[in-house]
Design an enzyme around this catalytic site. Structure first.
Site, PDB file in Angstrom:
ATOM      1  N   LYS A   1       0.821  -1.222   0.000  1.00 15.46           N
ATOM      2  CA  LYS A   1       0.000   0.000   0.000  1.00 15.46           C
ATOM      3  C   LYS A   1       0.851   1.267   0.000  1.00 15.46           C
ATOM      4  CE  LYS A   1      -2.554   0.015   3.640  1.00 15.46           C
ATOM      5  NZ  LYS A   1      -2.333  -0.967   4.603  1.00 15.46           N
TER       6      LYS A   1
ATOM      7  N   ARG B   1      -9.709   2.443   9.483  1.00 18.91           N
ATOM      8  CA  ARG B   1      -9.306   1.086   9.835  1.00 18.91           C
ATOM      9  C   ARG B   1     -10.411   0.363  10.598  1.00 18.91           C
ATOM     10  NH1 ARG B   1      -3.543   1.762   9.626  1.00 18.91           N
ATOM     11  NH2 ARG B   1      -2.337  -0.089  10.079  1.00 18.91           N
TER      12      ARG B   1
ATOM     13  N   ARG C   1      10.668  -6.307   4.804  1.00 19.74           N
ATOM     14  CA  ARG C   1      10.434  -4.883   4.540  1.00 19.74           C
ATOM     15  C   ARG C   1      11.388  -3.987   5.334  1.00 19.74           C
ATOM     16  NH1 ARG C   1       4.534  -2.312   5.318  1.00 19.74           N
ATOM     17  NH2 ARG C   1       4.789  -2.805   7.526  1.00 19.74           N
TER      18      ARG C   1
ATOM     19  N   ARG D   1      11.024  -1.447  10.657  1.00 25.00           N
ATOM     20  CA  ARG D   1      10.121  -0.782  11.592  1.00 25.00           C
ATOM     21  C   ARG D   1      10.056  -1.549  12.904  1.00 25.00           C
ATOM     22  NH1 ARG D   1       4.634   0.553   8.345  1.00 25.00           N
ATOM     23  NH2 ARG D   1       3.847  -0.430  10.222  1.00 25.00           N
TER      24      ARG D   1
ATOM     25  N   ARG E   1      -1.293  -7.666  14.051  1.00 23.46           N
ATOM     26  CA  ARG E   1      -1.902  -6.680  13.156  1.00 23.46           C
ATOM     27  C   ARG E   1      -2.755  -7.359  12.093  1.00 23.46           C
ATOM     28  NH1 ARG E   1       3.306  -4.071  12.504  1.00 23.46           N
ATOM     29  NH2 ARG E   1       3.015  -3.851  10.281  1.00 23.46           N
TER      30      ARG E   1
HETATM   31  P1  AMP Z   1       0.597   1.621   9.371  1.00 28.19           P
HETATM   32  O1  AMP Z   1       1.826   2.374   9.038  1.00 28.19           O
HETATM   33  O2  AMP Z   1      -0.605   2.070   8.572  1.00 28.19           O
HETATM   34  O3  AMP Z   1       0.795   0.123   9.324  1.00 28.19           O
HETATM   35  O4  AMP Z   1       0.233   1.988  10.895  1.00 28.19           O
HETATM   36  C1  AMP Z   1       1.104   1.662  11.941  1.00 28.19           C
HETATM   37  C2  AMP Z   1       0.345   1.583  13.259  1.00 28.19           C
HETATM   38  O5  AMP Z   1      -0.229   2.870  13.548  1.00 28.19           O
HETATM   39  C3  AMP Z   1      -0.820   0.631  13.278  1.00 28.19           C
HETATM   40  O6  AMP Z   1      -0.425  -0.707  13.550  1.00 28.19           O
HETATM   41  C4  AMP Z   1      -1.679   1.225  14.396  1.00 28.19           C
HETATM   42  O7  AMP Z   1      -1.134   0.917  15.654  1.00 28.19           O
HETATM   43  C5  AMP Z   1      -1.501   2.714  14.172  1.00 28.19           C
HETATM   44  N1  AMP Z   1      -2.535   3.270  13.263  1.00 28.19           N
HETATM   45  C6  AMP Z   1      -2.344   3.800  12.012  1.00 28.19           C
HETATM   46  N2  AMP Z   1      -3.498   4.207  11.470  1.00 28.19           N
HETATM   47  C7  AMP Z   1      -4.464   3.917  12.378  1.00 28.19           C
HETATM   48  C8  AMP Z   1      -5.889   4.075  12.395  1.00 28.19           C
HETATM   49  N3  AMP Z   1      -6.554   4.581  11.339  1.00 28.19           N
HETATM   50  N4  AMP Z   1      -6.544   3.673  13.507  1.00 28.19           N
HETATM   51  C9  AMP Z   1      -5.903   3.141  14.574  1.00 28.19           C
HETATM   52  N5  AMP Z   1      -4.570   2.962  14.619  1.00 28.19           N
HETATM   53  C10 AMP Z   1      -3.842   3.337  13.536  1.00 28.19           C
END
Ligand code: AMP
Length: 219
Positions: A17, A93, A130, A162, A173
């Site tokens: 993504k 989400r 990654r 990360r 996740r």
């Molecule tokens: P991502 O980079 O999109 O994988 O986001 C990393 C982490 O940020 C996720 O595993 C969540 O802990 C938090 N996070 C990001 N976006 C959201 C969202 N829309 N709602 C809740 N937690 C979020």
């Protein structure tokens, strides 16, 4: 003049993504709004939001809906997003976040909600290799032959894994995705706004499928 776009990109973490959002944002000349990047920036800056988010993110959990809706609401009110549109990456989400987004975008609705479809097993393999630039967010795939200190080709920043890409956090996740985010697919399907795009293929192939889907949705 290139028309803007208001897009959501859904999909499992590690489905590619982030990379596709960067390309789509350049293609449509719209800001790439990644809630994960916004939270990671808050962590680096050591803000109160950052301290709260770090605990949740490291455990592979989700930050509360009210917090996330407020952050995204502020960002969508900025002139670039109002004028040209945006691509949302990582938001919504949960169904409550999607409902709040519907409210926020009543005057200028989303053009398309794209679901980048990649099977869970493939995603697990991809995430373990990654690597991400800490400064500009460019994604890389580790082959195991890299030098210990990896510098980003785009901005010269440090490329690292990360903190939340450990196998335990990734599995959590992915479970959370099935529980909380997968219902969004049904939510947008019911509204007739969901476009499922096959995310298996080369990055170029997938990008062409995504742009074709957006152009079709805008027609
Ligand atoms: P991502 O980079 O999109 O994988 O986001 C990393 C982490 O940020 C996720 O595993 C969540 O802990 C938090 N996070 C990001 N976006 C959201 C969202 N829309 N709602 C809740 N937690 C979020």
């Amino acid at each position: 003049m290139i028309p803007g776009a208001r897009l959501i990109l859904l999909g499992r973490q590690g489905a590619g993504k982030g990379t596709q959002c960067v390309r789509l944002s350049r293609h449509f000349v719209v800001p790439h709004i990644s809630t994960g990047d916004m939270l990671r920036a808050a962590v680096r800056e050591g803000t109160e939001l950052g301290r709260l988010a770090k605990k949740v993110m490291d455990a592979g959990g989700l930050v509360g809906d009210d917090t996330m809706v407020a952050i995204v609401g502020d960002r969508l009110a900025q002139p670039d997003a109002v004028g040209r549109g945006y691509i949302l990456d990582g938001f919504p989400r949960t169904v409550p976040q999607a409902e709040a987004l519907d409210e926020m975008t009543r005057a200028r609705p989303i053009d398309a909600c794209l679901d980048l479809d990649v099977p869970r097993e493939l995603v697990l393999r991809r995430i373990s290799s990654r690597r991400v630039c800490r400064d500009c967010g460019t994604n890389y795939m580790a082959t195991g032959r890299e030098h210990a200190e990896w510098i980003c080709d785009v901005c010269g920043g440090e490329v690292t894994q990360r903190d939340d890409d450990t196998p335990e956090a990734v599995n959590r996740r992915l479970d959370l995705y099935e529980e909380q985010t997968a219902p969004l697919i049904e939510y947008y399907q019911r509204q007739g706004r969901l476009v499922v795009v096959d995310g298996v293929g080369s990055p170029d192939e997938v990008f062409h499928r995504l742009t074709a889907a957006v152009h079709a949705a805008q027609r």
